[in-house]
Motif scaffolding. Structure first.
Motif, PDB file in Angstrom:
ATOM      1  N   LYS A 160       1.966  -8.158 -52.337  1.00 21.69           N
ATOM      2  CA  LYS A 160       0.875  -8.315 -51.384  1.00 21.69           C
ATOM      3  C   LYS A 160       0.585  -6.961 -50.767  1.00 21.69           C
ATOM      4  O   LYS A 160       1.393  -6.405 -50.048  1.00 21.69           O
ATOM      5  N   ARG A 161      -0.592  -6.418 -51.049  1.00 20.31           N
ATOM      6  CA  ARG A 161      -0.884  -5.050 -50.661  1.00 20.31           C
ATOM      7  C   ARG A 161      -0.899  -4.827 -49.158  1.00 20.31           C
ATOM      8  O   ARG A 161      -0.610  -3.743 -48.682  1.00 20.31           O
ATOM      9  N   THR A 162      -1.283  -5.824 -48.340  1.00 20.46           N
ATOM     10  CA  THR A 162      -1.284  -5.628 -46.907  1.00 20.46           C
ATOM     11  C   THR A 162       0.126  -5.387 -46.395  1.00 20.46           C
ATOM     12  O   THR A 162       0.334  -4.702 -45.410  1.00 20.46           O
ATOM     13  N   MET A 165       1.138  -1.560 -47.279  1.00 18.51           N
ATOM     14  CA  MET A 165       0.588  -0.499 -46.452  1.00 18.51           C
ATOM     15  C   MET A 165       1.450  -0.307 -45.203  1.00 18.51           C
ATOM     16  O   MET A 165       1.774  -1.253 -44.491  1.00 18.51           O
ATOM     17  N   ASN A 166       1.854   0.940 -44.939  1.00 23.83           N
ATOM     18  CA  ASN A 166       2.627   1.270 -43.751  1.00 23.83           C
ATOM     19  C   ASN A 166       1.693   1.856 -42.697  1.00 23.83           C
ATOM     20  O   ASN A 166       1.031   2.867 -42.941  1.00 23.83           O
ATOM     21  N   ILE A 167       1.639   1.206 -41.540  1.00 24.12           N
ATOM     22  CA  ILE A 167       0.738   1.627 -40.471  1.00 24.12           C
ATOM     23  C   ILE A 167       1.550   2.166 -39.301  1.00 24.12           C
ATOM     24  O   ILE A 167       2.515   1.541 -38.864  1.00 24.12           O
ATOM     25  N   TYR A 238      -8.741   1.202 -47.392  1.00 23.96           N
ATOM     26  CA  TYR A 238      -7.808   2.311 -47.604  1.00 23.96           C
ATOM     27  C   TYR A 238      -6.814   1.971 -48.722  1.00 23.96           C
ATOM     28  O   TYR A 238      -6.479   2.818 -49.557  1.00 23.96           O
ATOM     29  N   ILE A 239      -6.325   0.742 -48.723  1.00 25.35           N
ATOM     30  CA  ILE A 239      -5.368   0.317 -49.742  1.00 25.35           C
ATOM     31  C   ILE A 239      -5.992   0.413 -51.123  1.00 25.35           C
ATOM     32  O   ILE A 239      -5.361   0.886 -52.081  1.00 25.35           O
ATOM     33  N   LYS A 240      -7.247  -0.023 -51.240  1.00 25.56           N
ATOM     34  CA  LYS A 240      -7.929   0.001 -52.535  1.00 25.56           C
ATOM     35  C   LYS A 240      -8.053   1.412 -53.074  1.00 25.56           C
ATOM     36  O   LYS A 240      -8.029   1.647 -54.277  1.00 25.56           O
TER      37      LYS A 240
END
Length: 292
Positions: A160-162, A165-167, A238-240
């Motif tokens: 799961k790409r969300t 992603m590290n925020i 951004y992930i894309k």
């Protein structure tokens, strides 16, 4: 000894210039232990070593045409790895000749076969044809950006790409300078400043009294919702494009009250939505007189 959970095992190969090196970097971003151009004869010993360690890591091994005739033994090597309890998957990367010619021209790299490029590509395709037929997955990278390649690999790995992603959410004071690592910067100096309330001056945006004061500020909660909507909208974009890290900086005058409250609130909401979030308040302990 209790056996730990088994990891994934991928062998990555394909036509030279189709993106094997980039694919390995992406696997590495997803937490895989990656090795490129390990001699094929050592694959089985390597997998045994991983198994004997007691932790079955996620493994990605890269291999290309430079293995030569040894590549013909790949099916038997994969069977040997399977007998050790792994389930090796073969990923084959492809691209059209015109795209490969452009990539080799841009990078100034030579084809591993050291021949005229189109001739080398034709020989390579012919030699790798049996390997390509064995592939569990084939990805044609001709029209893919790196972000799109990462998206395809994440789907292959069922990630799961969300969550990937590290925020980072950072509060700061403008008087101390902008954070150099910031991707998004938001100014909250339009909010009422708790510094000018004597009972709140020495407190921070992490204290309930300050938070309650800021929440009463006109537009504070409405702004937080709108800013949150913007961030949630942007993150998949951004992930894309292949971005793995995003730093959001929220600033006020001194970095102690308003920005801290907003950054903390934003981080909490993002965590509730399933994102991996780190929170840092850069200037919260700097003691200097606040100015307008």
């Amino acid at each position: 000894m209790e056996q730990n959970k088994k990891g994934k095992f991928f062998i990555i190969t394909g036509i030279s210039g189709a993106g094997r090196t980039q694919a390995l970097k992406i696997f590495g971003d997803f937490g895989f232990y990656c090795v490129d151009n390990l001699p094929l004869a050592l694959f089985a010993n390597f997998s045994k070593h991983i198994k004997d360690r007691g932790t079955w890591d996620n493994i990605a091994l890269g291999i290309d045409i430079r293995e030569g005739e040894s590549l013909k033994s790949l099916p038997s090597v994969m069977k040997s790895i399977s007998r050790q309890g792994f389930e090796p998957k073969l990923l084959f990367l492809e691209a059209s000749d015109d795209v490969l010619v452009r990539r080799f021209s841009e990078t100034k790299h030579k084809h591993p076969l050291q021949e005229q490029l189109l001739t080398a590509l034709a020989k390579e395709r012919q030699f790798l044809a049996p390997i390509k037929q064995l592939a569990d997955t084939e990805i044609n990278t001709s029209n893919l950006t790196l972000g799109e390649l990462k998206e395809k690999i994440s789907k292959l790995l069922e990630i799961k790409r969300t969550q990937e992603m590290n925020i980072s959410v950072v509060s700061f004071g403008y008087k101390h300078g902008l954070p150099m690592e910031a991707d998004l910067v938001m100014d909250v100096r339009f909010l009422k400043n708790p510094y000018y309330v004597a009972a709140l001056r020495e407190k921070t945006g992490l204290d309930k009294e300050v938070q309650d004061y800021i929440k009463k500020s006109p537009h504070a909660l409405n702004f937080l919702k709108k800013f949150m909507d913007l961030v949630v909208y942007l993150v998949p974009k951004y992930i894309k494009e292949g971005k793995s890290y995003l730093t959001i900086a929220v600033g006020c005058s001194g970095g102690k009250h308003r920005s801290v409250f907003m950054a903390h609130s934003l981080a909490e909401i993002l965590r509730e939505k399933g994102f991996k979030v780190s929170e840092f308040h850069r200037d919260i302990n700097i003691i200097k007189k606040e100015t307008w």
